[in-house]
Design an enzyme around this catalytic site. Structure first.
Site, PDB file in Angstrom:
ATOM      1  N   SER A   5       0.757  -1.203  -0.239  1.00 30.75           N
ATOM      2  CA  SER A   5      -0.144  -0.091   0.004  1.00 30.75           C
ATOM      3  C   SER A   5       0.831   1.063   0.126  1.00 30.75           C
ATOM      4  O   SER A   5       2.075   1.282   0.405  1.00 30.75           O
ATOM      5  CB  SER A   5      -1.018  -0.108   1.095  1.00 30.75           C
ATOM      6  N   TYR A  53      -2.833  -0.760  10.403  1.00 33.34           N
ATOM      7  CA  TYR A  53      -2.685  -1.077   9.026  1.00 33.34           C
ATOM      8  C   TYR A  53      -1.444  -0.876   8.255  1.00 33.34           C
ATOM      9  O   TYR A  53      -0.712  -1.607   7.866  1.00 33.34           O
ATOM     10  CB  TYR A  53      -3.747  -0.540   8.079  1.00 33.34           C
TER      11      TYR A  53
END
Length: 292
Positions: free
Chosen positions: A144, A157
């Site tokens: 990401s 995350y």
């Protein structure tokens, strides 16, 4: 192009689902893995198989839970027995918790890392002996933008994606002499079901102590779709296309590939460009430049 044996984790939705269909269209022998293929994911299993078949492409859907050692090993052993090799592993399975970082308990974080980090380690360890023995192979880790920076309420995350980035880059160096490549795909903000299914923190007492701040993550989740222009929404297919290009590449692949929606630039490519010479300098100073 000769087809490669490609295994994709987390193929029931999002980037994983698009990736297996794109790779099948390009002539690869694709194995889409997911949990509960005979239960809640039976519909997507059938959809994937029928969609690929309609295009004249074989596609296999296989039960595999990346959070379970026995499930991963059984799946990979079965594929080796069936195909004789695995050329590419795409680690895509993941969760995206959004919440007050302090309110996530150790058990919450362990459950996240079991999928986002340990899941990748499990699948990597299952396929790597076969890739090293063959003298070739490719690991694709889907991380990401938040594997390179973090923002409030995405800390857990981001921590998992930072860990996956470190793992993937280290593989790149250590596996280079075996003919096995390791690359990273860093998607930007695309529509997905990750935000809607965000695991919530368990510590209600901590949440209460944060007052109005504790309500912000829920607002992010509830309004996540409003960040996209409904007349021209981002195309998550771009991520699948980027992965397919890496799989098909015959020349040296880049370590990191940033995939952004049109018109957005959060500076991650600049981060990558700035860090690369520093990383190379460290390895050169340590006498490890041959691993670059």
């Amino acid at each position: 192009m000769s087809g490669k044996i490609v295994v994709v984790t987390g193929a029931s939705s999002g980037f994983g689902k698009l990736t297996v269909l794109e790779l099948a269209r390009q002539g690869h022998i694709v194995v889409a893995t997911m949990r509960d293929v005979d239960g809640r994911n039976s519909g997507v299993r059938d959809e994937l198989i029928e969609t690929a078949k309609a295009d004249g492409n074989p596609l296999q859907v296989l039960e595999m839970d990346v959070a379970d050692d026995a499930s991963v090993q059984a799946a990979i052993d079965g594929l080796i027995a069936q195909h004789g090799r695995i050329d590419v592993l795409v680690n895509n399975a993941g969760l995206m918790p959004i919440g007050v970082t302090e309110a996530y308990t150790v058990a919450d974080v362990e459950r996240l890392f079991a999928v986002n980090v340990f899941g990748a380690i499990r699948t990597d360890r299952a396929v790597l002996p076969h890739m090293r023995a063959a003298g070739s192979g490719l690991l694709v880790q889907v991380t990401s933008l938040m594997g390179r920076f973090t923002i409030p309420f995405f800390g857990i995350y981001a921590a998992s994606k930072f860990a996956l980035e470190a793992l993937a880059e280290t593989y790149r160096y250590e596996l280079s002499s075996f003919g096995v490549d390791s690359v990273i795909v860093e998607p930007g903000p695309f529509p997905s079901n990750l935000i809607a299914s965000s695991p919530q923190p368990s510590d209600a007492g901590v949440l209460a102590s944060y007052g109005d701040v504790a309500a912000i993550p829920r607002q992010i989740v509830d309004h996540s779709d409003q960040q996209f222009d409904p007349a021209n929404p981002p195309r998550p297919q771009r991520v699948a296309d980027a992965i397919a290009r890496l799989v098909a590449a015959t020349e040296r692949r880049p370590l990191r590939t940033v995939v952004m929606p049109d018109g957005l630039d959060f500076g991650v490519q600049q981060i990558n460009d700035a860090v690369a010479p520093i990383q190379h300098g460290v390895l050169t100073a340590m006498g490890m430049e041959k691993m670059l």
